[in-house]
Write a protein that holds these residues in place. Sequence first.
Motif, PDB file in Angstrom:
ATOM      1  N   SER A   9      46.846 -44.349  -6.179  1.00  0.00           N
ATOM      2  CA  SER A   9      45.703 -43.824  -5.434  1.00  0.00           C
ATOM      3  C   SER A   9      44.616 -44.882  -5.332  1.00  0.00           C
ATOM      4  O   SER A   9      44.170 -45.444  -6.332  1.00  0.00           O
ATOM      5  N   LEU A  10      44.176 -45.157  -4.108  1.00  0.00           N
ATOM      6  CA  LEU A  10      43.106 -46.121  -3.900  1.00  0.00           C
ATOM      7  C   LEU A  10      41.814 -45.628  -4.528  1.00  0.00           C
ATOM      8  O   LEU A  10      41.049 -46.403  -5.109  1.00  0.00           O
ATOM      9  N   ARG A  11      41.541 -44.318  -4.420  1.00  0.00           N
ATOM     10  CA  ARG A  11      40.328 -43.752  -5.001  1.00  0.00           C
ATOM     11  C   ARG A  11      40.287 -43.995  -6.515  1.00  0.00           C
ATOM     12  O   ARG A  11      39.277 -44.428  -7.065  1.00  0.00           O
ATOM     13  N   TRP A  12      41.411 -43.717  -7.171  1.00  0.00           N
ATOM     14  CA  TRP A  12      41.413 -43.869  -8.629  1.00  0.00           C
ATOM     15  C   TRP A  12      41.426 -45.330  -9.051  1.00  0.00           C
ATOM     16  O   TRP A  12      40.922 -45.684 -10.122  1.00  0.00           O
ATOM     17  N   ARG A  13      42.005 -46.190  -8.248  1.00  0.00           N
ATOM     18  CA  ARG A  13      41.924 -47.623  -8.564  1.00  0.00           C
ATOM     19  C   ARG A  13      40.477 -48.095  -8.531  1.00  0.00           C
ATOM     20  O   ARG A  13      40.024 -48.807  -9.431  1.00  0.00           O
ATOM     21  N   LEU A  14      39.768 -47.728  -7.465  1.00  0.00           N
ATOM     22  CA  LEU A  14      38.365 -48.134  -7.357  1.00  0.00           C
ATOM     23  C   LEU A  14      37.527 -47.539  -8.485  1.00  0.00           C
ATOM     24  O   LEU A  14      36.713 -48.230  -9.106  1.00  0.00           O
ATOM     25  N   LEU A  15      37.735 -46.248  -8.760  1.00  0.00           N
ATOM     26  CA  LEU A  15      36.959 -45.602  -9.817  1.00  0.00           C
ATOM     27  C   LEU A  15      37.284 -46.195 -11.182  1.00  0.00           C
ATOM     28  O   LEU A  15      36.376 -46.440 -11.993  1.00  0.00           O
ATOM     29  N   ALA A  16      38.567 -46.441 -11.451  1.00  0.00           N
ATOM     30  CA  ALA A  16      38.944 -46.971 -12.762  1.00  0.00           C
ATOM     31  C   ALA A  16      38.332 -48.349 -12.974  1.00  0.00           C
ATOM     32  O   ALA A  16      37.786 -48.647 -14.046  1.00  0.00           O
ATOM     33  N   VAL A 188      27.807 -43.895 -13.251  1.00  0.00           N
ATOM     34  CA  VAL A 188      29.064 -43.196 -12.983  1.00  0.00           C
ATOM     35  C   VAL A 188      28.935 -42.302 -11.756  1.00  0.00           C
ATOM     36  O   VAL A 188      29.803 -42.291 -10.875  1.00  0.00           O
ATOM     37  N   VAL A 189      27.825 -41.542 -11.696  1.00  0.00           N
ATOM     38  CA  VAL A 189      27.611 -40.691 -10.518  1.00  0.00           C
ATOM     39  C   VAL A 189      27.515 -41.541  -9.262  1.00  0.00           C
ATOM     40  O   VAL A 189      28.103 -41.212  -8.214  1.00  0.00           O
ATOM     41  N   ALA A 190      26.782 -42.661  -9.357  1.00  0.00           N
ATOM     42  CA  ALA A 190      26.657 -43.540  -8.192  1.00  0.00           C
ATOM     43  C   ALA A 190      28.010 -44.103  -7.779  1.00  0.00           C
ATOM     44  O   ALA A 190      28.320 -44.202  -6.584  1.00  0.00           O
ATOM     45  N   ALA A 191      28.850 -44.461  -8.765  1.00  0.00           N
ATOM     46  CA  ALA A 191      30.179 -44.996  -8.441  1.00  0.00           C
ATOM     47  C   ALA A 191      31.050 -43.948  -7.775  1.00  0.00           C
ATOM     48  O   ALA A 191      31.756 -44.228  -6.791  1.00  0.00           O
ATOM     49  N   VAL A 192      31.013 -42.711  -8.316  1.00  0.00           N
ATOM     50  CA  VAL A 192      31.812 -41.636  -7.724  1.00  0.00           C
ATOM     51  C   VAL A 192      31.354 -41.356  -6.291  1.00  0.00           C
ATOM     52  O   VAL A 192      32.172 -41.213  -5.369  1.00  0.00           O
ATOM     53  N   VAL A 193      30.038 -41.275  -6.118  1.00  0.00           N
ATOM     54  CA  VAL A 193      29.511 -41.020  -4.772  1.00  0.00           C
ATOM     55  C   VAL A 193      29.861 -42.170  -3.828  1.00  0.00           C
ATOM     56  O   VAL A 193      30.259 -41.961  -2.677  1.00  0.00           O
ATOM     57  N   GLN A 194      29.735 -43.390  -4.321  1.00  0.00           N
ATOM     58  CA  GLN A 194      30.031 -44.551  -3.476  1.00  0.00           C
ATOM     59  C   GLN A 194      31.490 -44.546  -3.047  1.00  0.00           C
ATOM     60  O   GLN A 194      31.803 -44.804  -1.877  1.00  0.00           O
ATOM     61  N   VAL A 195      32.400 -44.277  -3.984  1.00  0.00           N
ATOM     62  CA  VAL A 195      33.826 -44.254  -3.632  1.00  0.00           C
ATOM     63  C   VAL A 195      34.119 -43.111  -2.663  1.00  0.00           C
ATOM     64  O   VAL A 195      34.851 -43.273  -1.681  1.00  0.00           O
ATOM     65  N   ALA A 196      33.516 -41.929  -2.944  1.00  0.00           N
ATOM     66  CA  ALA A 196      33.761 -40.785  -2.059  1.00  0.00           C
ATOM     67  C   ALA A 196      33.236 -41.055  -0.651  1.00  0.00           C
ATOM     68  O   ALA A 196      33.924 -40.789   0.345  1.00  0.00           O
ATOM     69  N   VAL A 197      32.018 -41.594  -0.565  1.00  0.00           N
ATOM     70  CA  VAL A 197      31.447 -41.889   0.750  1.00  0.00           C
ATOM     71  C   VAL A 197      32.209 -43.023   1.435  1.00  0.00           C
ATOM     72  O   VAL A 197      32.487 -42.975   2.641  1.00  0.00           O
ATOM     73  N   GLY A 198      32.582 -44.038   0.648  1.00  0.00           N
ATOM     74  CA  GLY A 198      33.292 -45.165   1.233  1.00  0.00           C
ATOM     75  C   GLY A 198      34.657 -44.808   1.767  1.00  0.00           C
ATOM     76  O   GLY A 198      35.103 -45.357   2.787  1.00  0.00           O
ATOM     77  N   LEU A 199      35.355 -43.871   1.099  1.00  0.00           N
ATOM     78  CA  LEU A 199      36.701 -43.489   1.536  1.00  0.00           C
ATOM     79  C   LEU A 199      36.707 -42.297   2.481  1.00  0.00           C
ATOM     80  O   LEU A 199      37.770 -41.891   2.945  1.00  0.00           O
ATOM     81  N   ARG A 200      35.525 -41.722   2.753  1.00  0.00           N
ATOM     82  CA  ARG A 200      35.479 -40.557   3.633  1.00  0.00           C
ATOM     83  C   ARG A 200      36.048 -40.840   5.025  1.00  0.00           C
ATOM     84  O   ARG A 200      36.769 -39.993   5.579  1.00  0.00           O
ATOM     85  N   PRO A 201      35.773 -42.011   5.634  1.00  0.00           N
ATOM     86  CA  PRO A 201      36.393 -42.260   6.941  1.00  0.00           C
ATOM     87  C   PRO A 201      37.915 -42.238   6.902  1.00  0.00           C
ATOM     88  O   PRO A 201      38.558 -41.787   7.863  1.00  0.00           O
ATOM     89  N   LEU A 202      38.518 -42.708   5.797  1.00  0.00           N
ATOM     90  CA  LEU A 202      39.971 -42.649   5.684  1.00  0.00           C
ATOM     91  C   LEU A 202      40.458 -41.202   5.614  1.00  0.00           C
ATOM     92  O   LEU A 202      41.485 -40.855   6.194  1.00  0.00           O
ATOM     93  N   GLY A 203      39.721 -40.361   4.883  1.00  0.00           N
ATOM     94  CA  GLY A 203      40.081 -38.941   4.837  1.00  0.00           C
ATOM     95  C   GLY A 203      39.959 -38.291   6.203  1.00  0.00           C
ATOM     96  O   GLY A 203      40.803 -37.473   6.600  1.00  0.00           O
ATOM     97  N   ARG A 204      38.897 -38.651   6.948  1.00  0.00           N
ATOM     98  CA  ARG A 204      38.733 -38.102   8.297  1.00  0.00           C
ATOM     99  C   ARG A 204      39.865 -38.570   9.210  1.00  0.00           C
ATOM    100  O   ARG A 204      40.388 -37.792  10.021  1.00  0.00           O
ATOM    101  N   LEU A 205      40.266 -39.830   9.071  1.00  0.00           N
ATOM    102  CA  LEU A 205      41.383 -40.337   9.864  1.00  0.00           C
ATOM    103  C   LEU A 205      42.668 -39.600   9.526  1.00  0.00           C
ATOM    104  O   LEU A 205      43.449 -39.230  10.424  1.00  0.00           O
TER     105      LEU A 205
END
Length: 462
Positions: A9-16, A188-205
């Motif tokens: 998972s790209l999300r978990w790689r970035l978060l980890a 941690v909250v900022a990282a989670v939000v950043q990853v979620a916002v950053g990957l949101r376009p991929l989810g929309r796609l």
Amino acid sequence: MTPPRAPGSLRWRLLAGTLAWIAATIVLAGWGLGSLFRQHINEQLRAELALHINQLTAAVSVAPDGRPTVAPPLSDPRLEQPLSGLYWQIDRLDDAGRVVAAGVARSRSLWDQVLALPAGDRADGLHDIAGPENHRLSAVTRLLKPEDADTGTLRLIVAADRAVLAEPIERFDHMLLLSLGALAAGLVVAAVVQVAVGLRPLGRLRRQLAAQQGRNSVRIEGRFPSEIQPLVDDFNRVLAVNADIVQRARTQAGNLAHAVKTPLTILGNAAAREEGAFARLVREQVATAQRQIDYHLARARAAAASGTAGGRAPLRAPVQALLRVMQRLYAARGLELEMGEFGDGLEFRGEEQDLQEMVGNLLDNACKWAVRRVRISAQAAASDRLRIVIDDDGPGIAEDERERIFERGVRMDEQRPGSGLGLDIVRDLAGTYGGQVSAGQSPLGGLRVTLTLPALPGGGAA
């Protein structure tokens, strides 16, 4: 917030990676700040002791009887309070540096105790020694040789209890822990939000690509970040080319069907006006050719439909139209065609003409074998499946023969009209869409055929 962790998972790689870096940074920052503060506290203690020993040096004088005196008294009131943690003491040394008399003068805070330095320790500097009540003391020493008295060398000692360092260090550690904890939580909250916002376009796609299966659009709409927009453009080009190829294939297949069917119809009509073995042969071959054309056109249309972005077909209206057609076709037999339980809002994820082909063939087969009743019902089988059930009150089929009716060209009764291709076409069409068809015993006494097809999400159950 996020779905369960998937391998790769790209999300978990970035978060980890981000969380590991945050943890390492917080630990290093805590260790560094703590070390700096302890060093600062020790420097403060050293400076305070140096100040006191300077005052002691300035205040020391030697009385006529040779005893050292301190006047005026040092300014810190702790030196007058017994066992306060701050002490001074004067020792007399001989010329060889040995202690001749320890504690010839000392602060009231020492009360009746004497500070002892390690043997042979004469150098000026900071020392760690034992103090009253076995407390550890930090001490500074200084050697003083009075010029106007022959009393040997005096060793001045000023010491402070190291426990006085514990309270500010403990208070600082507590504040540092709270501060770094709050900082870590914020990061941690900022990282989670950043990853979620950053990957949101991929989810929309991803959602728009999945939605192509349930709409007639062959284009992904919307604006995407510059890093993703080239991928979206490539998807749109592929979808457009695919739709164009499918449309051309359908047009060519239709043209071919019309081109071939017209001569076949002429041949069939001509043979119908003639008698004899040759005319019968022509009629049989023409009928066979027409069946083959219908069969392969149906398969080509289904394959083309499955390769497109997808369509949608409401279920209720086509079924009602087919029931009206069957009612007229079999009006002479007085059949009762009825709709049973029917879910609201059911939609087939595919082409409407393919739905009509499958349901029409199944209804036609049921009407051929029914005695008086044919019933069709439909309901949602799952979130993405719908089930259509057709029952008749005919003679039914033995259990070991039910699978054979879906084989190409098989006819259970040669006396009844039909080509033996209708149910095979249904099976192929259903399989092309990822569905299936099966036969079983009907509660009406005859055959029950169950057709399972992909559905658009949101259809109601019966």
